[in-house]
Design a protein around this motif. Structure first.
Motif, mmCIF file in Angstrom:
data_model
loop_
_atom_site.group_PDB
_atom_site.id
_atom_site.type_symbol
_atom_site.label_atom_id
_atom_site.label_comp_id
_atom_site.label_asym_id
_atom_site.label_seq_id
_atom_site.Cartn_x
_atom_site.Cartn_y
_atom_site.Cartn_z
ATOM 1 N N ALA A 233 0.756 -0.804 -0.226
ATOM 2 C CA ALA A 233 -0.024 -0.006 -0.138
ATOM 3 C C ALA A 233 0.807 1.141 -0.087
ATOM 4 C CB ALA A 233 -0.840 0.308 1.458
ATOM 5 N N ARG A 234 2.321 1.677 0.477
ATOM 6 C CA ARG A 234 2.903 2.360 0.414
ATOM 7 C C ARG A 234 3.715 2.777 -0.385
ATOM 8 N NH1 ARG A 234 4.916 0.295 5.858
ATOM 9 N NH2 ARG A 234 6.701 -0.828 4.816
ATOM 10 N N ASN A 235 3.811 1.744 -1.419
ATOM 11 C CA ASN A 235 4.182 1.282 -2.692
ATOM 12 C C ASN A 235 3.177 2.292 -3.711
ATOM 13 O OD1 ASN A 235 7.334 0.023 -3.411
ATOM 14 N ND2 ASN A 235 6.669 -0.529 -1.847
ATOM 15 N N PHE A 236 2.405 2.283 -3.471
ATOM 16 C CA PHE A 236 1.019 2.477 -4.632
ATOM 17 C C PHE A 236 0.884 3.917 -4.117
ATOM 18 C CE2 PHE A 236 -3.460 3.237 -4.880
ATOM 19 C CZ PHE A 236 -3.597 2.923 -6.233
ATOM 20 N N CYS A 237 0.766 4.249 -2.477
ATOM 21 C CA CYS A 237 0.623 5.997 -2.689
ATOM 22 C C CYS A 237 1.596 6.604 -2.461
ATOM 23 C CB CYS A 237 0.577 6.366 -1.143
ATOM 24 S SG CYS A 237 -1.393 5.108 -0.719
ATOM 25 N N ASP A 238 3.082 6.314 -2.901
ATOM 26 C CA ASP A 238 3.878 6.754 -3.385
ATOM 27 C C ASP A 238 4.000 6.682 -4.990
ATOM 28 O OD1 ASP A 238 4.719 7.295 -0.886
ATOM 29 O OD2 ASP A 238 6.300 5.777 -0.173
ATOM 30 N N LYS A 239 3.602 5.814 -5.662
ATOM 31 C CA LYS A 239 3.411 5.712 -7.009
ATOM 32 C C LYS A 239 4.451 5.336 -8.007
ATOM 33 C CE LYS A 239 0.650 10.418 -7.978
ATOM 34 N NZ LYS A 239 0.481 9.931 -6.463
ATOM 35 N N HIS A 240 5.177 4.512 -6.650
ATOM 36 C CA HIS A 240 5.982 3.145 -7.239
ATOM 37 C C HIS A 240 5.164 2.251 -7.580
ATOM 38 C CE1 HIS A 240 9.375 5.378 -5.413
ATOM 39 N NE2 HIS A 240 8.640 5.270 -3.690
ATOM 40 N N VAL A 241 4.497 1.618 -7.429
ATOM 41 C CA VAL A 241 3.281 0.511 -8.482
ATOM 42 C C VAL A 241 1.840 1.662 -8.845
ATOM 43 C CG1 VAL A 241 1.612 -0.764 -8.026
ATOM 44 C CG2 VAL A 241 3.603 -0.763 -6.862
ATOM 45 N N LEU A 242 1.172 1.068 -9.838
ATOM 46 C CA LEU A 242 0.307 1.484 -10.854
ATOM 47 C C LEU A 242 -0.814 1.028 -10.242
ATOM 48 C CD1 LEU A 242 1.660 2.028 -14.965
ATOM 49 C CD2 LEU A 242 1.706 3.753 -12.671
ATOM 50 N N TYR A 243 -0.866 -0.351 -10.638
ATOM 51 C CA TYR A 243 -2.160 -1.132 -9.806
ATOM 52 C C TYR A 243 -1.924 -1.882 -9.337
ATOM 53 C CZ TYR A 243 -3.593 0.122 -14.383
ATOM 54 O OH TYR A 243 -4.277 0.850 -15.360
ATOM 55 N N TYR A 244 -2.454 -1.939 -7.910
ATOM 56 C CA TYR A 244 -2.665 -2.253 -6.464
ATOM 57 C C TYR A 244 -3.900 -3.373 -6.399
ATOM 58 C CZ TYR A 244 -2.792 -3.552 -1.200
ATOM 59 O OH TYR A 244 -3.103 -3.848 -0.301
ATOM 60 N N VAL A 245 -3.145 -5.455 -6.623
ATOM 61 C CA VAL A 245 -3.828 -5.991 -6.911
ATOM 62 C C VAL A 245 -4.211 -7.149 -5.929
ATOM 63 C CG1 VAL A 245 -4.283 -7.849 -8.641
ATOM 64 C CG2 VAL A 245 -3.415 -6.230 -9.278
ATOM 65 N N GLY A 246 -5.691 -6.732 -5.282
ATOM 66 C CA GLY A 246 -5.689 -8.223 -3.806
ATOM 67 C C GLY A 246 -6.584 -8.288 -3.805
ATOM 68 N N ASP A 247 -7.317 -8.522 -2.353
ATOM 69 C CA ASP A 247 -8.559 -8.927 -2.068
ATOM 70 C C ASP A 247 -9.776 -8.038 -1.713
ATOM 71 O OD1 ASP A 247 -8.000 -11.453 -2.536
ATOM 72 O OD2 ASP A 247 -8.200 -11.989 -0.392
ATOM 73 N N VAL A 248 -10.755 -7.581 -2.376
ATOM 74 C CA VAL A 248 -11.083 -5.524 -2.610
ATOM 75 C C VAL A 248 -11.466 -5.121 -1.181
ATOM 76 C CG1 VAL A 248 -13.279 -6.867 -3.151
ATOM 77 C CG2 VAL A 248 -13.049 -4.458 -3.281
ATOM 78 N N GLU A 249 -11.414 -6.032 -0.172
ATOM 79 C CA GLU A 249 -11.639 -5.961 1.020
ATOM 80 C C GLU A 249 -10.283 -4.532 2.058
ATOM 81 O OE1 GLU A 249 -15.359 -8.109 0.626
ATOM 82 O OE2 GLU A 249 -12.905 -8.278 0.351
ATOM 83 N N ILE A 250 -9.350 -5.924 1.369
ATOM 84 C CA ILE A 250 -7.899 -5.112 2.311
ATOM 85 C C ILE A 250 -6.928 -4.400 1.160
ATOM 86 C CG2 ILE A 250 -6.079 -6.126 2.489
ATOM 87 C CD1 ILE A 250 -6.597 -8.875 3.004
ATOM 88 N N ILE A 251 -7.612 -3.868 -0.197
ATOM 89 C CA ILE A 251 -6.916 -2.855 -0.544
ATOM 90 C C ILE A 251 -8.017 -2.223 0.375
ATOM 91 C CG2 ILE A 251 -7.482 -2.028 -3.038
ATOM 92 C CD1 ILE A 251 -6.610 -4.739 -4.469
ATOM 93 N N ARG A 252 -9.158 -1.869 0.080
ATOM 94 C CA ARG A 252 -10.375 -0.647 0.247
ATOM 95 C C ARG A 252 -10.107 0.052 2.043
ATOM 96 N NH1 ARG A 252 -16.255 -2.039 0.100
ATOM 97 N NH2 ARG A 252 -15.405 -3.064 1.786
#
Length: 348
Positions: A233-252
């Protein structure tokens, strides 16, 4: 196939329980149950000091040790009932990761501190059912993905995909998303990366731009495999990852927590691409006394899942109401709950 296997496991479990049920509380030797929990898998199993708060507060041995979540609460209710029913039972909590959790149940390398019961969002698979005691299903999730809002433009140097290793996202989730026609621009790159040997890399390269200054080439991997959802999640929010894939409730849950001050705006795709039926898993103990306690744990769970006149509502419905009170269960989840409990989890 899996429902038939689960039914067989259930019958076997109750047969074993019947063998040991004649043991009275006085006859049971002191037994320590070792429970595996996750720190990163909110809203299902997570450390309370780094995740959401629910009302009312939880109770039970796992909550008292600093953990909370939908699956944790289910386990706590069963553990409290088990400890009230039989004297001499104590609970020790061990933190596991997606990578170590089934090794901790005695499955394979890498060796980890051994646990008796796993209380985390673990999907039912054929191999897992084959190698462990398996509970009735306790939740239905699905794999999806999130992306930044607005989506980054220009020549951004970032991994295309981010996912937690050693999960069903790795074994089937991403392939099913690709097969649906998503990410057509990157399809060939992602497919090649999925086929390549996987390396876990939670932290970005040292160069701030992630670009080698000598040749201007982006050094980010196509798929960033993380050890846990916190790092991902930190990598995603820091824009090091374009798409964060996983179980929907955990991502949310993860991204909502990080976006409290508007620091990580995101959009979650409106489709789930898999059915992730969660269950609790246990090691098959060689000690007869511990086996009887583990099997009684599963028996109590099954009793508390089903609704009858003496029980106001299922343990699953109660846990959902506490953890997901701001969300109405999807039609799929309502059907799942109804099939198990006779209740959809929706107040008319």
């Amino acid at each position: 196939m899996i429902p038939r296997v689960l039914a067989s496991i259930g019958l076997l479990s109750f047969a074993f329980f019947a063998t040991f049920a004649s043991l009275s509380s006085a006859q049971v030797e002191p037994i320590e149950l070792v429970i595996g929990v996750r720190a990163d898998a909110a809203p299902f199993s997570f450390a309370r000091n780094a995740g959401p708060r629910f009302n009312p507060p939880g109770t039970g041995p796992l909550f008292d040790k600093g953990y909370d979540g939908y699956v944790v609460q289910v386990c706590d209710v069963v553990l409290e009932a088990l400890m009230a029913e039989r004297s001499g039972i104590t609970v020790r909590v061990v933190r596991v990761t997606a990578k170590t959790r089934f090794a901790a149940l005695g499955e394979a390398e890498p060796k980890a501190e051994q646990i008796d019961i796993l209380c985390d969002p673990a999907t039912i698979t054929k191999d897992r059912v084959k190698n462990h005691y398996t509970s009735v299903p306790v939740y239905l999730s699905g794999i999806t993905f999130a992306y930044q809002d607005p989506f980054p433009g220009g020549e951004l140097c970032a991994s295309l995909i981010g996912a937690v290793a050693e999960t069903t996202t790795e074994t089937r989730g991403m392939s099913l998303i690709l097969d649906s026609g998503k990410w057509p621009r990157y399809r060939a790159q992602i497919a090649e990366a999925l086929a390549a040997p996987r390396q876990i890399n939670d932290t970005p390269p040292a160069i701030p731009s992630d670009v080698d200054s000598s040749d201007g080439v982006c050094r980010r991997p196509v798929i960033l495999w993380a050890n846990d959802h916190d790092a991902l999640a930190r990598n995603f929010c820091d824009k090091h990852v374009l798409y964060y894939v996983g179980d929907v409730e955990i991502i949310r849950s993860k991204l909502k927590f990080l976006n409290e001050n508007g620091a990580c705006p995101f959009v979650i795709d409106n489709t789930t691409y898999t059915d992730e039926r969660y269950a609790l898993f246990a090691r098959i103990p060689s000690d007869a006394g511990k086996a009887s306690v583990v099997l009684r744990f599963f028996s109590i769970l099954a009793e508390k899942v089903y609704t009858d006149k003496e029980q106001a509502s299922s343990i699953l419905i109660e846990s959902y109401g506490r953890v997901f009170k701001d969300y109405r269960p999807s039609r799929r989840l309502q059907a799942f709950y109804w099939s198990l409990t006779g209740d959809t989890g929706v107040s008319e």
